[in-house]
Design a protein around this motif. Sequence first.
Motif, PDB file in Angstrom:
ATOM      1  N   TYR A  20      67.163  21.514  29.353  1.00  0.00           N
ATOM      2  CA  TYR A  20      66.870  20.631  30.469  1.00  0.00           C
ATOM      3  C   TYR A  20      67.385  21.191  31.786  1.00  0.00           C
ATOM      4  O   TYR A  20      68.522  21.654  31.871  1.00  0.00           O
ATOM      5  N   GLY A  21      66.537  21.093  32.806  1.00  0.00           N
ATOM      6  CA  GLY A  21      66.955  21.317  34.181  1.00  0.00           C
ATOM      7  C   GLY A  21      67.273  19.960  34.783  1.00  0.00           C
ATOM      8  O   GLY A  21      67.445  18.978  34.066  1.00  0.00           O
ATOM      9  N   ARG A  22      67.316  19.873  36.095  1.00  0.00           N
ATOM     10  CA  ARG A  22      67.596  18.586  36.748  1.00  0.00           C
ATOM     11  C   ARG A  22      66.392  17.637  36.662  1.00  0.00           C
ATOM     12  O   ARG A  22      66.544  16.429  36.572  1.00  0.00           O
ATOM     13  N   ARG A  23      65.167  18.208  36.698  1.00  0.00           N
ATOM     14  CA  ARG A  23      63.975  17.360  36.757  1.00  0.00           C
ATOM     15  C   ARG A  23      62.975  17.605  35.628  1.00  0.00           C
ATOM     16  O   ARG A  23      62.013  16.860  35.498  1.00  0.00           O
ATOM     17  N   ASN A  24      63.154  18.645  34.851  1.00  0.00           N
ATOM     18  CA  ASN A  24      62.197  18.951  33.794  1.00  0.00           C
ATOM     19  C   ASN A  24      62.909  19.602  32.615  1.00  0.00           C
ATOM     20  O   ASN A  24      64.111  19.825  32.643  1.00  0.00           O
ATOM     21  N   PHE A  25      62.149  19.886  31.579  1.00  0.00           N
ATOM     22  CA  PHE A  25      62.720  20.570  30.413  1.00  0.00           C
ATOM     23  C   PHE A  25      61.671  21.497  29.821  1.00  0.00           C
ATOM     24  O   PHE A  25      60.487  21.414  30.129  1.00  0.00           O
ATOM     25  N   VAL A  26      62.141  22.372  28.956  1.00  0.00           N
ATOM     26  CA  VAL A  26      61.267  23.289  28.245  1.00  0.00           C
ATOM     27  C   VAL A  26      61.714  23.320  26.786  1.00  0.00           C
ATOM     28  O   VAL A  26      62.901  23.209  26.493  1.00  0.00           O
ATOM     29  N   THR A  27      60.747  23.440  25.895  1.00  0.00           N
ATOM     30  CA  THR A  27      61.051  23.637  24.479  1.00  0.00           C
ATOM     31  C   THR A  27      61.042  25.134  24.223  1.00  0.00           C
ATOM     32  O   THR A  27      60.102  25.826  24.615  1.00  0.00           O
ATOM     33  N   ALA A  28      62.097  25.635  23.592  1.00  0.00           N
ATOM     34  CA  ALA A  28      62.202  27.080  23.368  1.00  0.00           C
ATOM     35  C   ALA A  28      62.922  27.360  22.050  1.00  0.00           C
ATOM     36  O   ALA A  28      63.802  26.608  21.635  1.00  0.00           O
ATOM     37  N   SER A  39      76.062  30.948  25.467  1.00  0.00           N
ATOM     38  CA  SER A  39      74.649  30.803  25.172  1.00  0.00           C
ATOM     39  C   SER A  39      73.892  31.619  26.217  1.00  0.00           C
ATOM     40  O   SER A  39      74.450  31.997  27.249  1.00  0.00           O
ATOM     41  N   MET A  40      72.613  31.887  25.949  1.00  0.00           N
ATOM     42  CA  MET A  40      71.830  32.714  26.859  1.00  0.00           C
ATOM     43  C   MET A  40      70.408  32.177  26.930  1.00  0.00           C
ATOM     44  O   MET A  40      69.845  31.777  25.907  1.00  0.00           O
ATOM     45  N   ILE A  41      69.853  32.151  28.144  1.00  0.00           N
ATOM     46  CA  ILE A  41      68.454  31.790  28.325  1.00  0.00           C
ATOM     47  C   ILE A  41      67.747  32.912  29.072  1.00  0.00           C
ATOM     48  O   ILE A  41      68.383  33.698  29.777  1.00  0.00           O
ATOM     49  N   ILE A  74      74.983  26.901  34.790  1.00  0.00           N
ATOM     50  CA  ILE A  74      75.304  25.727  33.981  1.00  0.00           C
ATOM     51  C   ILE A  74      74.001  24.968  33.745  1.00  0.00           C
ATOM     52  O   ILE A  74      73.365  24.504  34.692  1.00  0.00           O
ATOM     53  N   VAL A  75      73.610  24.877  32.487  1.00  0.00           N
ATOM     54  CA  VAL A  75      72.401  24.150  32.107  1.00  0.00           C
ATOM     55  C   VAL A  75      72.795  22.682  31.913  1.00  0.00           C
ATOM     56  O   VAL A  75      73.737  22.395  31.168  1.00  0.00           O
ATOM     57  N   PRO A  76      72.091  21.756  32.578  1.00  0.00           N
ATOM     58  CA  PRO A  76      72.476  20.341  32.479  1.00  0.00           C
ATOM     59  C   PRO A  76      72.546  19.792  31.059  1.00  0.00           C
ATOM     60  O   PRO A  76      73.441  19.026  30.737  1.00  0.00           O
ATOM     61  N   LYS A  77      71.611  20.217  30.198  1.00  0.00           N
ATOM     62  CA  LYS A  77      71.635  19.691  28.826  1.00  0.00           C
ATOM     63  C   LYS A  77      70.795  20.590  27.922  1.00  0.00           C
ATOM     64  O   LYS A  77      69.741  21.064  28.315  1.00  0.00           O
ATOM     65  N   ILE A  78      71.275  20.793  26.699  1.00  0.00           N
ATOM     66  CA  ILE A  78      70.503  21.447  25.647  1.00  0.00           C
ATOM     67  C   ILE A  78      70.551  20.520  24.446  1.00  0.00           C
ATOM     68  O   ILE A  78      71.607  20.020  24.074  1.00  0.00           O
ATOM     69  N   SER A  79      69.374  20.298  23.838  1.00  0.00           N
ATOM     70  CA  SER A  79      69.339  19.453  22.649  1.00  0.00           C
ATOM     71  C   SER A  79      68.674  20.198  21.499  1.00  0.00           C
ATOM     72  O   SER A  79      67.816  21.064  21.701  1.00  0.00           O
ATOM     73  N   PHE A  80      69.116  19.841  20.313  1.00  0.00           N
ATOM     74  CA  PHE A  80      68.595  20.405  19.067  1.00  0.00           C
ATOM     75  C   PHE A  80      68.568  19.272  18.056  1.00  0.00           C
ATOM     76  O   PHE A  80      69.601  18.628  17.835  1.00  0.00           O
ATOM     77  N   GLU A  99      60.183  38.324  20.673  1.00  0.00           N
ATOM     78  CA  GLU A  99      59.636  37.635  19.503  1.00  0.00           C
ATOM     79  C   GLU A  99      60.723  36.928  18.706  1.00  0.00           C
ATOM     80  O   GLU A  99      60.461  35.959  18.001  1.00  0.00           O
ATOM     81  N   SER A 100      61.964  37.405  18.798  1.00  0.00           N
ATOM     82  CA  SER A 100      63.052  36.800  18.033  1.00  0.00           C
ATOM     83  C   SER A 100      63.493  35.468  18.628  1.00  0.00           C
ATOM     84  O   SER A 100      64.065  34.638  17.949  1.00  0.00           O
ATOM     85  N   GLY A 101      63.231  35.261  19.891  1.00  0.00           N
ATOM     86  CA  GLY A 101      63.633  34.022  20.551  1.00  0.00           C
ATOM     87  C   GLY A 101      63.724  34.241  22.041  1.00  0.00           C
ATOM     88  O   GLY A 101      63.657  35.365  22.522  1.00  0.00           O
ATOM     89  N   ARG A 102      63.889  33.151  22.769  1.00  0.00           N
ATOM     90  CA  ARG A 102      63.945  33.239  24.227  1.00  0.00           C
ATOM     91  C   ARG A 102      65.356  33.055  24.739  1.00  0.00           C
ATOM     92  O   ARG A 102      65.577  32.744  25.891  1.00  0.00           O
ATOM     93  N   GLY A 103      66.321  33.253  23.847  1.00  0.00           N
ATOM     94  CA  GLY A 103      67.714  33.142  24.225  1.00  0.00           C
ATOM     95  C   GLY A 103      68.589  32.974  23.000  1.00  0.00           C
ATOM     96  O   GLY A 103      68.138  33.140  21.868  1.00  0.00           O
ATOM     97  N   LEU A 104      69.853  32.652  23.259  1.00  0.00           N
ATOM     98  CA  LEU A 104      70.840  32.495  22.191  1.00  0.00           C
ATOM     99  C   LEU A 104      71.542  31.156  22.321  1.00  0.00           C
ATOM    100  O   LEU A 104      71.808  30.691  23.427  1.00  0.00           O
TER     101      LEU A 104
END
Length: 127
Positions: A20-28, A39-41, A74-80, A99-104
Amino acid sequence: MAVLRFSPKAPLLTLETKIYGRRNFVTAVLVLDTGSTFSMISTEIAEFLGLTVNPRRTVEILTVSRSENIPLVIVPKISFLDLEVEDVACLVKDLPDAESGRGLLGLSFLKNLELKINFRRGILEIN
């Protein structure tokens, strides 16, 4: 408690997350990395979320072959699954094999949780 089954033969343990950012989010898809302090994005995710990457706010990372300074945000929120962690310190860097992922998902996320991995049975339990 969240429970995830994975293949014990898989070379990496990947998790579908929402970042999550301040106004949107992405699934990754992120790689679970218990040996990574942070963690890494990817750069793409940081830009999409509108996170400010300050070239003066970096962390020196030592790898097997060299050291390099990598931007820290600082990422506002990460959910799993049904778990959420707020204000997660993340490095901004593209993985060499996208291909392995978009971060850690490293310790800056995991330290907030109770984690149990049974590699023989292929079960990940997180509280």
